[in-house]
Design a protein around this motif. Structure first.
Motif, short mmCIF file in Angstrom:
data_model
loop_
_atom_site.label_atom_id
_atom_site.label_comp_id
_atom_site.label_asym_id
_atom_site.label_seq_id
_atom_site.Cartn_x
_atom_site.Cartn_y
_atom_site.Cartn_z
N LYS A 207 63.65 20.80 -1.29
CA LYS A 207 64.40 21.94 -1.79
C LYS A 207 64.09 22.23 -3.25
O LYS A 207 64.43 23.29 -3.76
N ALA A 208 63.46 21.27 -3.92
CA ALA A 208 63.17 21.42 -5.35
C ALA A 208 61.86 20.72 -5.68
O ALA A 208 61.32 19.98 -4.87
N VAL A 209 61.38 20.96 -6.89
CA VAL A 209 60.12 20.37 -7.34
C VAL A 209 60.19 18.85 -7.28
O VAL A 209 59.22 18.20 -6.88
N GLU A 210 61.32 18.28 -7.63
CA GLU A 210 61.48 16.83 -7.61
C GLU A 210 61.30 16.28 -6.20
O GLU A 210 60.75 15.20 -6.01
N ASP A 211 61.76 17.04 -5.21
CA ASP A 211 61.59 16.62 -3.82
C ASP A 211 60.12 16.59 -3.43
O ASP A 211 59.68 15.70 -2.70
N ILE A 212 59.37 17.54 -3.93
CA ILE A 212 57.92 17.58 -3.67
C ILE A 212 57.25 16.36 -4.31
O ILE A 212 56.43 15.69 -3.70
N GLN A 213 57.63 16.06 -5.53
CA GLN A 213 57.07 14.91 -6.23
C GLN A 213 57.38 13.61 -5.49
O GLN A 213 56.50 12.76 -5.33
N ASP A 214 58.60 13.46 -5.04
CA ASP A 214 58.99 12.26 -4.30
C ASP A 214 58.20 12.13 -3.00
O ASP A 214 57.75 11.04 -2.64
N ALA A 215 58.04 13.24 -2.29
CA ALA A 215 57.29 13.23 -1.03
C ALA A 215 55.84 12.84 -1.27
O ALA A 215 55.27 12.04 -0.53
N LEU A 216 55.22 13.41 -2.31
CA LEU A 216 53.83 13.08 -2.61
C LEU A 216 53.67 11.61 -3.00
O LEU A 216 52.72 10.96 -2.60
N LYS A 217 54.62 11.10 -3.78
CA LYS A 217 54.57 9.68 -4.14
C LYS A 217 54.62 8.81 -2.89
O LYS A 217 53.85 7.86 -2.75
N TYR A 218 55.52 9.15 -1.99
CA TYR A 218 55.66 8.37 -0.76
C TYR A 218 54.39 8.45 0.09
O TYR A 218 53.91 7.45 0.61
N LEU A 219 53.84 9.67 0.22
CA LEU A 219 52.67 9.86 1.07
C LEU A 219 51.41 9.22 0.49
O LEU A 219 50.56 8.73 1.23
N LEU A 220 51.29 9.21 -0.82
CA LEU A 220 50.06 8.72 -1.45
C LEU A 220 50.12 7.25 -1.86
O LEU A 220 49.08 6.63 -2.12
N ASP A 221 51.31 6.67 -1.89
CA ASP A 221 51.48 5.30 -2.36
C ASP A 221 50.59 4.31 -1.61
O ASP A 221 49.84 3.55 -2.21
N GLY A 222 50.66 4.31 -0.30
CA GLY A 222 49.86 3.38 0.50
C GLY A 222 48.38 3.60 0.36
O GLY A 222 47.59 2.65 0.26
N THR A 223 47.98 4.87 0.30
CA THR A 223 46.56 5.20 0.16
C THR A 223 46.00 4.70 -1.17
O THR A 223 44.94 4.08 -1.22
N ILE A 224 46.72 4.94 -2.23
CA ILE A 224 46.27 4.50 -3.55
C ILE A 224 46.22 2.98 -3.62
O ILE A 224 45.28 2.40 -4.16
#
Length: 53
Positions: A19-36
């Motif tokens: 719903k907000a920019v912070e939500d996008i940031q949190d989702a990206l962190k979650y999605l990219l954490d394992g890959t990185i």
């Protein structure tokens, strides 16, 4: 933008309740954490010449 890509984005918005920019940031962190993490571990394995036990 292709219809498939639009569907993927819509699913991500729904799944992560974006719903907000912070939500996008949190989702990206979650999605990219394992890959990185895997990339860093592979780089270290290559540097050392063997996998850590």
């Amino acid at each position: 933008m292709s219809e498939d890509l639009k569907n993927i984005i819509a699913q991500l918005i729904k799944e992560y309740d974006i719903k907000a920019v912070e939500d996008i940031q949190d989702a990206l962190k979650y999605l990219l954490d394992g890959t990185i993490q895997e990339m860093l571990e592979s780089e270290m394995d290559e540097h050392l010449g063997y996998r850590e036990y």
